[in-house]
Design a protein around this motif. Structure first.
Motif, short mmCIF file in Angstrom:
data_model
loop_
_atom_site.label_atom_id
_atom_site.label_comp_id
_atom_site.label_asym_id
_atom_site.label_seq_id
_atom_site.Cartn_x
_atom_site.Cartn_y
_atom_site.Cartn_z
N ASP A 47 -94.11 -43.53 -7.61
CA ASP A 47 -93.72 -44.76 -8.31
C ASP A 47 -92.84 -45.63 -7.44
O ASP A 47 -93.04 -46.85 -7.36
CB ASP A 47 -93.00 -44.42 -9.62
N ASP A 48 -91.85 -45.01 -6.77
CA ASP A 48 -90.96 -45.76 -5.88
C ASP A 48 -91.74 -46.38 -4.73
O ASP A 48 -91.52 -47.55 -4.37
CB ASP A 48 -89.86 -44.85 -5.31
N GLN A 49 -92.65 -45.62 -4.15
CA GLN A 49 -93.45 -46.13 -3.04
C GLN A 49 -94.37 -47.26 -3.51
O GLN A 49 -94.57 -48.25 -2.79
CB GLN A 49 -94.27 -45.01 -2.39
N GLY A 50 -94.92 -47.12 -4.70
CA GLY A 50 -95.76 -48.19 -5.25
C GLY A 50 -94.97 -49.47 -5.41
O GLY A 50 -95.45 -50.57 -5.08
N GLU A 51 -93.75 -49.35 -5.91
CA GLU A 51 -92.90 -50.53 -6.07
C GLU A 51 -92.56 -51.14 -4.71
O GLU A 51 -92.57 -52.36 -4.54
CB GLU A 51 -91.61 -50.16 -6.82
N GLN A 52 -92.29 -50.30 -3.74
CA GLN A 52 -91.98 -50.78 -2.39
C GLN A 52 -93.20 -51.51 -1.80
O GLN A 52 -93.05 -52.57 -1.18
CB GLN A 52 -91.58 -49.62 -1.48
N ILE A 53 -94.39 -50.98 -1.99
CA ILE A 53 -95.62 -51.64 -1.51
C ILE A 53 -95.78 -52.99 -2.17
O ILE A 53 -96.11 -53.98 -1.51
CB ILE A 53 -96.85 -50.72 -1.75
N ARG A 54 -95.54 -53.07 -3.47
CA ARG A 54 -95.67 -54.37 -4.17
C ARG A 54 -94.68 -55.39 -3.61
O ARG A 54 -95.02 -56.55 -3.41
CB ARG A 54 -95.48 -54.17 -5.67
N ARG A 55 -93.44 -54.94 -3.36
CA ARG A 55 -92.44 -55.86 -2.78
C ARG A 55 -92.86 -56.32 -1.38
O ARG A 55 -92.74 -57.50 -1.05
CB ARG A 55 -91.08 -55.18 -2.72
N LEU A 56 -93.38 -55.39 -0.57
CA LEU A 56 -93.82 -55.74 0.78
C LEU A 56 -95.01 -56.69 0.75
O LEU A 56 -95.10 -57.63 1.56
CB LEU A 56 -94.17 -54.48 1.58
N GLN A 57 -95.94 -56.48 -0.18
CA GLN A 57 -97.09 -57.39 -0.31
C GLN A 57 -96.63 -58.79 -0.70
O GLN A 57 -97.09 -59.79 -0.15
CB GLN A 57 -98.08 -56.85 -1.34
N THR A 58 -95.71 -58.84 -1.65
CA THR A 58 -95.18 -60.15 -2.07
C THR A 58 -94.48 -60.84 -0.90
O THR A 58 -94.68 -62.04 -0.66
CB THR A 58 -94.20 -59.97 -3.25
N ARG A 59 -93.70 -60.06 -0.17
CA ARG A 59 -92.99 -60.62 0.99
C ARG A 59 -93.98 -61.09 2.06
O ARG A 59 -93.81 -62.15 2.66
CB ARG A 59 -92.06 -59.56 1.55
N GLU A 60 -95.04 -60.31 2.29
CA GLU A 60 -96.05 -60.70 3.29
C GLU A 60 -96.71 -62.02 2.90
O GLU A 60 -96.85 -62.92 3.74
CB GLU A 60 -97.11 -59.61 3.44
N TRP A 61 -97.08 -62.16 1.65
CA TRP A 61 -97.73 -63.40 1.22
C TRP A 61 -96.76 -64.58 1.34
O TRP A 61 -97.16 -65.68 1.74
CB TRP A 61 -98.27 -63.28 -0.20
N SER A 62 -95.52 -64.35 1.03
CA SER A 62 -94.52 -65.43 1.18
C SER A 62 -94.39 -65.82 2.65
O SER A 62 -94.34 -67.01 2.99
CB SER A 62 -93.16 -64.99 0.66
#
Length: 116
Positions: A73-88
């Motif tokens: 769950d923690d890693q999934g949340e970290q991946i979502r944050r990284l994806q959002t940051r990448e798109w930004s």
């Protein structure tokens, strides 16, 4: 006189022999049943100990699975944050490229692994 007692003695000896044989057979039967009960008791104790051991292992495995679930769950949340940051960051890079072109410049080629 002694001859009168011989048939009675033979009869008593015969009956005593029969009773002794019956007693030996009953003792063997009782001993066999006792051995079977002792073996059953030992088997039950061994199985009970094995069940307790397996329960302990299952408890440890359950704890491990719960911890791994939390990690996932923690890693999934970290991946979502990284994806959002990448798109930004990608949107910002595109804006910078457009801004540089608007000023008359040509931006350098991006790294090949950036996939712009």
């Amino acid at each position: 006189m002694w001859t009168d007692w011989i048939p009675a003695g033979v009869a008593v000896a015969f009956i005593t022999g029969i009773i002794s044989i019956y007693g030996v057979r009953q003792n063997r039967k009782t001993a066999t049943e006792t051995n079977k009960l002792n073996e059953s008791d030992a088997l039950i104790k061994n199985l009970s100990a094995e069940v307790k051991r397996q329960d302990g292992r299952l408890d440890k495995l359950e704890e491990t699975i719960l911890r791994q679930g939390e990690t996932i769950d923690d890693q999934g949340e970290q991946i979502r944050r990284l994806q959002t940051r990448e798109w930004s960051l990608r949107r910002y890079i595109y804006r910078l490229i457009d801004w540089g072109r608007a000023l008359g410049g040509e931006p350098p080629e991006p790294p090949t692994d950036l996939n712009l």
